[in-house]
Design an enzyme around this catalytic site. Structure first.
Site, PDB file in Angstrom:
ATOM      1  NE  ARG A   7      -3.125   0.998  -0.049  1.00 28.95           N
ATOM      2  CZ  ARG A   7      -4.571   1.452   0.523  1.00 28.95           C
ATOM      3  NH1 ARG A   7      -5.293   0.821   1.502  1.00 28.95           N
ATOM      4  NH2 ARG A   7      -4.556   3.037   0.474  1.00 28.95           N
ATOM      5  NE  ARG A  63      -0.688   1.103 -19.242  1.00 33.46           N
ATOM      6  CZ  ARG A  63      -0.617   0.782 -18.069  1.00 33.46           C
ATOM      7  NH1 ARG A  63       0.584  -0.371 -18.181  1.00 33.46           N
ATOM      8  NH2 ARG A  63      -1.111  -0.008 -18.010  1.00 33.46           N
ATOM      9  CB  CYS A  75      -7.903   5.075 -12.464  1.00 33.86           C
ATOM     10  SG  CYS A  75      -6.247   5.719 -12.799  1.00 33.86           S
ATOM     11  CD  GLU A  78     -10.455   5.235  -0.874  1.00 34.59           C
ATOM     12  OE1 GLU A  78     -10.109   4.758   0.714  1.00 34.59           O
ATOM     13  OE2 GLU A  78      -9.254   5.070  -1.591  1.00 34.59           O
ATOM     14  NE  ARG A  90      -6.466   6.573   1.485  1.00 42.61           N
ATOM     15  CZ  ARG A  90      -8.013   7.234   0.725  1.00 42.61           C
ATOM     16  NH1 ARG A  90      -7.811   7.776   0.197  1.00 42.61           N
ATOM     17  NH2 ARG A  90      -7.424   7.595   2.280  1.00 42.61           N
ATOM     18  CE1 TYR A 108      -1.125   5.116   3.134  1.00 44.14           C
ATOM     19  CE2 TYR A 108       0.467   3.109   3.987  1.00 44.14           C
ATOM     20  CZ  TYR A 108      -0.688   3.504   3.689  1.00 44.14           C
ATOM     21  OH  TYR A 108      -1.317   2.037   3.529  1.00 44.14           O
ATOM     22  NE  ARG A 116      -1.351   1.426   8.831  1.00 47.59           N
ATOM     23  CZ  ARG A 116      -0.822   0.481   8.169  1.00 47.59           C
ATOM     24  NH1 ARG A 116      -0.922  -0.166   6.748  1.00 47.59           N
ATOM     25  NH2 ARG A 116       0.270  -0.183   8.793  1.00 47.59           N
TER      26      ARG A 116
END
Length: 121
Positions: A7, A63, A75, A78, A90, A108, A116
């Site tokens: 992540r 890409r 894509c 959220e 993210r 992050y 986080r």
């Protein structure tokens, strides 16, 4: 070998093409650097953005990176939770690796570090 999820998240200041693309590259490069994998190791990458980022698809940046042309990218938006972090990109990188779950390093950056706090150095 296992498939592991890595992540990462980063925020941008403004909803502009260059800022979104640059931040996406910076985030992915950070994930690659700390986890030491190559594009050939990647199964896929899921990219999400908050609703306030609609100037471009962040996957465009990935890409265009050397060696990433064949990596499957997607894509999505959220979940728009009231009061949640704005202008956030993210990544969920699915990688084939011999690393254990505890060896995976999540990244992050910028304002997304609040997501986080347990990962702060």
């Amino acid at each position: 070998m296992s498939v592991r999820g890595i992540r990462g998240a980063i925020t941008v200041e403004v909803n502009e093409v260059d800022e979104i693309l640059d931040a996406t590259i910076r985030l992915l490069e950070g994930i690659v650097e700390v986890n030491q994998f190559a594009p050939e190791d990647i199964c896929s990458v899921l990219v999400t953005v908050t609703q306030d980022l609609d100037a471009t698809f962040p996957a465009r940046a990935i890409r265009q990176m050397a060696g990433w042309e064949l990596v499957p990218l997607m894509c999505s938006l959220e979940v728009p939770v009231k009061g949640s972090l704005e202008k956030c990109i993210r990544l969920m990188v699915h990688v084939n690796t011999d690393a254990s779950q505890s060896d995976i390093r999540h990244v992050y950056l910028e304002g997304a570090s609040v997501l986080r706090p347990d990962l702060k150095a």
